[in-house]
Design a protein around this motif. Structure first.
Motif, PDB file in Angstrom:
ATOM      1  N   UNK A  37       0.833  -1.204   0.000  1.00 29.70           N
ATOM      2  CA  UNK A  37       0.000   0.000   0.000  1.00 29.70           C
ATOM      3  C   UNK A  37       0.866   1.252   0.000  1.00 29.70           C
ATOM      4  N   UNK A  38       0.571   2.171  -0.896  1.00 29.86           N
ATOM      5  CA  UNK A  38       1.354   3.396  -0.985  1.00 29.86           C
ATOM      6  C   UNK A  38       0.543   4.570  -0.457  1.00 29.86           C
ATOM      7  N   UNK A  39       1.188   5.715  -0.343  1.00 29.46           N
ATOM      8  CA  UNK A  39       0.506   6.913   0.123  1.00 29.46           C
ATOM      9  C   UNK A  39      -0.607   7.310  -0.839  1.00 29.46           C
ATOM     10  N   UNK A  40      -0.467   6.936  -2.108  1.00 26.04           N
ATOM     11  CA  UNK A  40      -1.495   7.268  -3.098  1.00 26.04           C
ATOM     12  C   UNK A  40      -2.818   6.590  -2.762  1.00 26.04           C
ATOM     13  N   UNK A  41      -2.761   5.298  -2.420  1.00 22.34           N
ATOM     14  CA  UNK A  41      -3.983   4.579  -2.066  1.00 22.34           C
ATOM     15  C   UNK A  41      -4.580   5.094  -0.756  1.00 22.34           C
ATOM     16  N   UNK A  42      -3.715   5.375   0.206  1.00 25.81           N
ATOM     17  CA  UNK A  42      -4.222   5.864   1.489  1.00 25.81           C
ATOM     18  C   UNK A  42      -4.852   7.244   1.330  1.00 25.81           C
ATOM     19  N   UNK A  43      -4.221   8.098   0.544  1.00 23.84           N
ATOM     20  CA  UNK A  43      -4.798   9.422   0.291  1.00 23.84           C
ATOM     21  C   UNK A  43      -6.151   9.312  -0.396  1.00 23.84           C
ATOM     22  N   UNK A  44      -6.253   8.393  -1.354  1.00 23.83           N
ATOM     23  CA  UNK A  44      -7.510   8.219  -2.086  1.00 23.83           C
ATOM     24  C   UNK A  44      -8.629   7.802  -1.139  1.00 23.83           C
ATOM     25  N   UNK A  45      -8.321   6.906  -0.220  1.00 26.08           N
ATOM     26  CA  UNK A  45      -9.323   6.457   0.744  1.00 26.08           C
ATOM     27  C   UNK A  45      -9.755   7.604   1.650  1.00 26.08           C
ATOM     28  N   UNK A  46      -8.797   8.391   2.100  1.00 25.93           N
ATOM     29  CA  UNK A  46      -9.119   9.504   2.994  1.00 25.93           C
ATOM     30  C   UNK A  46      -9.901  10.599   2.261  1.00 25.93           C
ATOM     31  N   UNK A  47      -9.553  10.844   1.020  1.00 28.92           N
ATOM     32  CA  UNK A  47     -10.305  11.840   0.244  1.00 28.92           C
ATOM     33  C   UNK A  47     -11.752  11.382   0.043  1.00 28.92           C
ATOM     34  N   UNK A  48     -11.932  10.086  -0.173  1.00 30.44           N
ATOM     35  CA  UNK A  48     -13.286   9.558  -0.348  1.00 30.44           C
ATOM     36  C   UNK A  48     -14.120   9.780   0.915  1.00 30.44           C
ATOM     37  N   UNK A  49     -13.509   9.603   2.084  1.00 33.68           N
ATOM     38  CA  UNK A  49     -14.222   9.836   3.345  1.00 33.68           C
ATOM     39  C   UNK A  49     -14.574  11.314   3.496  1.00 33.68           C
ATOM     40  N   UNK A  50     -13.665  12.186   3.068  1.00 33.59           N
ATOM     41  CA  UNK A  50     -13.939  13.624   3.138  1.00 33.59           C
ATOM     42  C   UNK A  50     -15.107  13.993   2.226  1.00 33.59           C
ATOM     43  N   UNK A  51     -15.145  13.410   1.035  1.00 33.42           N
ATOM     44  CA  UNK A  51     -16.235  13.681   0.098  1.00 33.42           C
ATOM     45  C   UNK A  51     -17.568  13.181   0.647  1.00 33.42           C
ATOM     46  N   UNK A  52     -17.552  12.028   1.274  1.00 33.56           N
ATOM     47  CA  UNK A  52     -18.778  11.484   1.866  1.00 33.56           C
ATOM     48  C   UNK A  52     -19.301  12.423   2.950  1.00 33.56           C
ATOM     49  N   UNK A  53     -18.390  12.937   3.764  1.00 37.47           N
ATOM     50  CA  UNK A  53     -18.795  13.863   4.820  1.00 37.47           C
ATOM     51  C   UNK A  53     -19.355  15.154   4.227  1.00 37.47           C
ATOM     52  N   UNK A  54     -18.728  15.626   3.148  1.00 39.38           N
ATOM     53  CA  UNK A  54     -19.210  16.846   2.494  1.00 39.38           C
ATOM     54  C   UNK A  54     -20.611  16.644   1.935  1.00 39.38           C
ATOM     55  N   UNK A  55     -20.883  15.451   1.412  1.00 37.34           N
ATOM     56  CA  UNK A  55     -22.210  15.147   0.873  1.00 37.34           C
ATOM     57  C   UNK A  55     -23.267  15.106   1.971  1.00 37.34           C
ATOM     58  N   UNK A  56     -22.821  14.963   3.225  1.00 38.30           N
ATOM     59  CA  UNK A  56     -23.730  15.010   4.368  1.00 38.30           C
ATOM     60  C   UNK A  56     -23.896  16.435   4.895  1.00 38.30           C
ATOM     61  N   UNK A  57     -23.240  17.396   4.220  1.00 39.31           N
ATOM     62  CA  UNK A  57     -23.378  18.793   4.595  1.00 39.31           C
ATOM     63  C   UNK A  57     -22.359  19.298   5.587  1.00 39.31           C
ATOM     64  N   UNK A  58     -21.377  18.476   5.952  1.00 38.07           N
ATOM     65  CA  UNK A  58     -20.377  18.905   6.927  1.00 38.07           C
ATOM     66  C   UNK A  58     -19.395  19.897   6.319  1.00 38.07           C
ATOM     67  N   UNK A  59     -18.857  20.763   7.171  1.00 39.88           N
ATOM     68  CA  UNK A  59     -17.880  21.745   6.736  1.00 39.88           C
ATOM     69  C   UNK A  59     -16.478  21.176   6.733  1.00 39.88           C
ATOM     70  N   UNK A  60     -15.492  22.068   6.607  1.00 38.08           N
ATOM     71  CA  UNK A  60     -14.101  21.634   6.493  1.00 38.08           C
ATOM     72  C   UNK A  60     -13.649  20.825   7.704  1.00 38.08           C
ATOM     73  N   UNK A  61     -14.007  21.278   8.910  1.00 34.89           N
ATOM     74  CA  UNK A  61     -13.573  20.575  10.122  1.00 34.89           C
ATOM     75  C   UNK A  61     -14.149  19.164  10.170  1.00 34.89           C
ATOM     76  N   UNK A  62     -15.430  19.028   9.841  1.00 34.66           N
ATOM     77  CA  UNK A  62     -16.061  17.717   9.849  1.00 34.66           C
ATOM     78  C   UNK A  62     -15.511  16.799   8.774  1.00 34.66           C
TER      79      UNK A  62
END
Length: 203
Positions: free
Chosen positions: A47-72
């Motif tokens: 596993x490289x940083x690229x895959x880990x970053x992709x997973x974390x970005x996906x979680x951030x997008x999911x949170x944004x779709x729930x209406x959360x701001x930058x902190x959330x």
């Protein structure tokens, strides 16, 4: 007199059942977090940083779709707000995707209501399990201090869940270890050979 005693016993039983339910739910959330870490560790050689970053970005997008701001969004992704801002500044596609996800929430009337949205509630509970103080966990999901306290007192299920998360966190921290309120630090993994090394923005 007997009726009052029976009523009191019933209330105690209900409270005990609610606490047991909350402890089971929170233990499940904590177990899921442990399982995710175990899966990442199992893949660590490849596993490289690229895959880990992709997973974390996906979680951030999911949170944004729930209406959360930058902190959330940062909390849901398990990174600092500073690193999330760096990703947005360096990646126009990710920045646009995050903005679109929040617009999607707005268009469909989705609000980050911790008392009505399970995904938002999970962000708050996960933050508490990481050691974020109760009030700061509320701020992550856009809830003001007084409102967060009222939710805890007024909703038995929320009160039990928050209490269970705090209790589990306390039990998981050794007595001599100082509790940390900030988000867990971002951990880098192996870089792909094709990717030049880069400095950690949070360093």
């Amino acid at each position: 007199m007997g009726d009052r005693s029976a009523g009191g016993a019933g209330s105690d039983a209900e409270a005990g059942a609610s606490e047991a339910w909350a402890e089971a739910v929170v233990a499940g959330l904590d177990g899921a977090r442990a399982a995710e870490r175990a899966l990442a560790d199992a893949l660590r050689p490849a596993m490289s940083v690229k895959e880990e970053n992709a997973q974390r970005r996906a979680e951030a997008l999911r949170a944004a779709a729930m209406g959360l701001g930058a902190a959330g969004c940062a909390s849901a992704a398990g990174v600092s707000e500073r690193l999330l801002a760096s990703w947005r500044a360096e990646g126009s596609v990710f920045d646009a995707a995050l903005s679109t996800a929040r617009s999607l929430a707005h268009v469909h009337g989705v609000v980050p209501d911790v008392a009505a949205n399970p995904a938002v509630l999970r962000v708050a509970l996960d933050a508490i399990l990481r050691g974020v103080p109760f009030i700061e966990a509320g701020a992550l999901v856009g809830v003001k201090r007084d409102t967060f306290y009222r939710l805890r007192r007024g909703n038995p299920h929320l009160g039990a869940l928050f209490g269970a998360a705090q209790n589990l966190r306390r039990r998981s921290v050794s007595p001599g270890r100082k509790r940390k309120a900030e988000l867990k630090g971002y951990r880098l993994v192996r870089l792909d050979a094709s990717e030049p090394p880069r400095a950690d923005p949070d360093a």
